[in-house]
Design an enzyme around this catalytic site. Sequence first.
Site, PDB file in Angstrom:
ATOM      1  N   CYS A  79       0.803  -1.060   0.103  1.00  0.00           N
ATOM      2  CA  CYS A  79      -0.219   0.257  -0.125  1.00  0.00           C
ATOM      3  C   CYS A  79       0.945   1.424  -0.136  1.00  0.00           C
ATOM      4  O   CYS A  79       1.405   1.557  -0.866  1.00  0.00           O
ATOM      5  CB  CYS A  79      -1.191   0.134   1.268  1.00  0.00           C
ATOM      6  SG  CYS A  79      -2.385   1.046   1.068  1.00  0.00           S
ATOM      7  N   HIS A 188      -3.589  -4.720  -0.417  1.00  0.00           N
ATOM      8  CA  HIS A 188      -3.307  -5.320   0.802  1.00  0.00           C
ATOM      9  C   HIS A 188      -3.250  -7.045   0.813  1.00  0.00           C
ATOM     10  O   HIS A 188      -4.481  -7.389   0.960  1.00  0.00           O
ATOM     11  CB  HIS A 188      -4.351  -4.974   1.895  1.00  0.00           C
ATOM     12  CG  HIS A 188      -4.049  -3.597   2.369  1.00  0.00           C
ATOM     13  ND1 HIS A 188      -3.246  -3.314   3.381  1.00  0.00           N
ATOM     14  CD2 HIS A 188      -4.460  -2.472   1.866  1.00  0.00           C
ATOM     15  CE1 HIS A 188      -3.104  -1.837   3.505  1.00  0.00           C
ATOM     16  NE2 HIS A 188      -4.056  -1.453   2.593  1.00  0.00           N
ATOM     17  N   GLU A 190      -2.398  -8.964   3.199  1.00  0.00           N
ATOM     18  CA  GLU A 190      -2.739  -9.476   4.522  1.00  0.00           C
ATOM     19  C   GLU A 190      -4.235  -9.426   4.613  1.00  0.00           C
ATOM     20  O   GLU A 190      -4.803  -9.942   5.528  1.00  0.00           O
ATOM     21  CB  GLU A 190      -2.085  -8.743   5.648  1.00  0.00           C
ATOM     22  CG  GLU A 190      -2.596  -7.365   5.819  1.00  0.00           C
ATOM     23  CD  GLU A 190      -2.039  -6.425   4.765  1.00  0.00           C
ATOM     24  OE1 GLU A 190      -2.512  -5.107   5.359  1.00  0.00           O
ATOM     25  OE2 GLU A 190      -1.717  -6.692   3.832  1.00  0.00           O
TER      26      GLU A 190
END
Length: 207
Positions: A79, A188, A190
């Site tokens: 990001c 992202h 994650e």
Amino acid sequence: MIAIIDYGMGNLRSVQKAFEKVGFEALVTADPKVVLEAERVVLPGVGAFRDCMTNLEQGGFIEPIFKVIREGRPFLGICLGLQLLFSESEEFGLHKGLNVIPGRVLRFPEGMTEGDEELKVPHMGWNQISVKRCPPAFSAIPDGANFYFVHSYYVQPDDTAVVATTTNYGIEFCSSIWKDNIVATQFHPEKSQETGLAILKNFGELK
């Protein structure tokens, strides 16, 4: 060991937990010496570009980041961690970045539409990637895979050869880059469920 740089901005625990879920030790650290000793380094980021650059500088992370990249160790930006690698950002004025990847960080234009619908900024939610070049960290990630995005700015590399994927949101923008030992994503991993975890697992296995 994977070092996740903690410069005082963002929820780094989610990145750490995602690496742990795919079987890798990851340490959130505010110590530049730990970054220098790590086998792999992750630069995450949430917040304003200028503040993040200030915190990186005050935390003593600039030279360790350059050294890790120079030495060819696997480096992942996430990001804002992607945007910080670029030369400059127009977020709240013009601000210098790390200049590892020549190019600019630009705001999505106003009035973007898709069909009859006006698109909101920030770009938030799930969107597809179009694979242009496949870095080892993206091994087995299919073209058109969905990832989770939250951002109002996007990167524009001077050299399009570094573009790994693009995504459409009113415009076609660069959603990840790959250059040598550096891979960095606007999305992202994650927060992107199994597909995102696959990228983190691949990154953890890079030599």
